[in-house]
Design an enzyme around this catalytic site. Structure first.
Site: not given
Length: 249
Positions: A144, A154
């Site tokens: 990501s 994350y």
């Protein structure tokens, strides 16, 4: 039909980008294992592929469990004779708990990392032998743009994915197994809609050279290239497909 006679496992393929990966691979000839924790969504995607004339099998899978990852690999080999492609897409993102580093619950953090990062290693360990027996294969990891934005745990998990991609590429190259990652930017999925406030998304898009939200097809197109023989001399790379959100030399 770049994937005729190929067998692919796509983790987290019951929804979002994972479902699009699975359907796109099946459309180009692959037999696809829908490795999904949620039986309802996983079966739905598998049925949509078979109803369209493709080959698909649902296998309930927890990528944070070694025994579960071994089981899904065995299911793929039993059903289709081996494994050629692995897409490590499963992750905790939709409705994930958000907390600062000093306050995040450690049990949740450890589970989060087991799914979002360590699951990639477990899946690679489960499939590499059958890939080597078939002459090689391809592993594609889902990263990501958050990996470069200090995006909490994350972002840390995705940064770890990038590092693991390099490490696995070095270790598995001798077996003719290529390992790459794809790092989407803001993409129009239900998970993004649930996790990114509209004002934050508007700000992110305004700062990007190509200031529009990504479409799932933008991500799928790049993924299919990296999985195909068109990218036969590409390994150890993380490709940003993000409208220029991450710019690096």
């Amino acid at each position: 039909m770049r994937f005729t006679d190929k067998v692919a496992i796509v983790t987290g393929a019951g929804q979002g980008i994972g479902a699009h990966y699975a359907r796109a691979l099946a459309k180009e000839g692959a037999a696809v294992i829908i490795a999904e924790l949620n039986p309802e969504t996983g079966k739905r995607v598998a049925d949509s592929i078979t109803d369209a004339g493709g080959k698909a099998l649902f296998a309930e899978t927890d990528v944070s469990s070694e025994s579960s990852t071994i089981a899904v690999a065995e299911s793929a080999c039993k059903a289709f004779g081996g494994i050629d492609l692995l897409v490590n897409n499963a992750a905790i993102f939709a409705n994930m708990m958000r907390a600062p580093w000093m306050d995040v619950d450690l049990a949740y953090y450890k589970k989060f990392m087991d799914v979002n990062m360590n699951g990639i290693l477990l899946m690679a360990r489960a499939v590499h032998k059958t890939m080597a027996e078939r002459g090689g294969g391809v592993i594609l990891n889902q990263s990501s743009s958050a990996a470069w934005s200090a995006g909490g745990y994350y972002g840390l998990a995705k940064l770890g994915v990038n590092g693991l991609t390099i490490a696995l590429a070095k270790e598995l190259g001798a077996k003719n197994i290529r390992v790459n990652a794809i790092a989407p930017g803001p993409t129009d999925t239900e998970a993004t809609q649930n996790n990114v406030p509209p004002d934050v998304l508007k700000m992110l898009l305004a700062q990007m050279p190509l200031s529009r939200i990504g479409d799932t097809q933008d991500i799928v197109n790049s993924a299919l290239f990296l999985l195909s023989d068109d990218a036969s001399w590409v390994t150890g790379q993380t490709w940003c497909v993000d409208g220029g959100q991450v710019l690096r030399p």
